[in-house]
Scaffold this active site. Structure first.
Site, PDB file in Angstrom:
ATOM      1  N   ASP A   5     -49.865   9.766  -8.569  1.00  0.00           N
ATOM      2  CA  ASP A   5     -49.953   8.208  -8.852  1.00  0.00           C
ATOM      3  C   ASP A   5     -48.680   7.743  -8.378  1.00  0.00           C
ATOM      4  O   ASP A   5     -48.398   6.771  -7.729  1.00  0.00           O
ATOM      5  CB  ASP A   5     -50.192   7.747 -10.355  1.00  0.00           C
ATOM      6  CG  ASP A   5     -49.377   8.451 -11.236  1.00  0.00           C
ATOM      7  OD1 ASP A   5     -48.828   9.484 -11.040  1.00  0.00           O
ATOM      8  OD2 ASP A   5     -49.352   8.092 -12.672  1.00  0.00           O
TER       9      ASP A   5
ATOM     10  N   THR B 168     -48.082   3.889 -18.667  1.00  0.00           N
ATOM     11  CA  THR B 168     -48.010   4.615 -20.167  1.00  0.00           C
ATOM     12  C   THR B 168     -46.571   4.970 -20.116  1.00  0.00           C
ATOM     13  O   THR B 168     -45.896   5.107 -21.306  1.00  0.00           O
ATOM     14  CB  THR B 168     -48.768   5.926 -20.132  1.00  0.00           C
ATOM     15  OG1 THR B 168     -50.319   5.312 -19.938  1.00  0.00           O
ATOM     16  CG2 THR B 168     -48.949   6.816 -21.305  1.00  0.00           C
TER      17      THR B 168
END
Length: 194
Positions: A110, A133
């Protein structure tokens, strides 16, 4: 969406730690994006597309699971589910998009995809700050070479730590925060929210 019938249509998926980020492309043009929760274990094609917005649901209903899908995932269980549901899926690895990862095997795909995209869009060197997150800071130089980065808890984790790690600080919901809140507050809750 008539032009989808004559041009290559494909789907992108980035599986993050808390949700899935989908994109529908016609050729090299991004048509739409949407997010879903992680796929439930044992889900089939029909259960997955039931999570999609109406427009994407219609597309997948017509095309079926044989649509070409390109995926980058930091969640191995989600990768396995997607590969089982979409037989024409391809998994992108961090080394496919960023150079300089020798010895850094845990560098998330990512982060690699975000770095490559930012560098192609704005040029190199580039700093990518991603607030998910985790709050990640990633620097790339020289046309896709990783310079380095840092990882800190994301906002939800930070707010949760303040509430659970102290005696009197309240739990603040991340979804209740507004960008128009004053920077300098005159209350404990306001100070956390700022």
């Amino acid at each position: 969406m008539d032009r989808q019938e004559t041009r290559e249509v494909w789907v992108s998926l980035v599986a993050g730690n808390t949700k899935l980020h989908w994109g529908l492309f016609v050729g090299s043009e991004l048509e739409s994006t949407w997010d879903t929760a992680h796929l439930p274990l044992g889900a089939g094609f029909d259960e997955v597309i039931a999570l999609f917005p109406r427009r994407q649901l219609e597309f997948f209903t017509r095309r079926g699971p044989s649509v070409e899908l390109w995926m980058g995932s930091v969640v191995p269980a989600q990768s396995a589910l997607v590969r089982a549901i979409f037989p024409c899926s391809h998994e992108v690895r961090n080394t496919d998009v960023v150079r300089g990862l020798e010895g850094y095997h845990s560098f998330g795909v990512d982060r690699a995809l975000a770095l490559r995209g930012a560098g192609l869009l704005w040029g190199w060197p580039v700093l990518v700050i991603d607030g998910g997150t985790a709050m990640t800071f990633t620097v790339g130089v020289d046309d896709g070479h990783l310079y380095g980065g840092a990882i800190a808890p994301g906002m939800a984790l930070q707010l949760g730590a303040l509430a659970t790690g102290t005696a009197k600080l309240p739990r603040i919901a991340l979804d209740g925060l507004s960008p128009s809140l004053p920077r300098w507050a005159m209350s404990t809750q306001g100070a956390i929210e700022s």
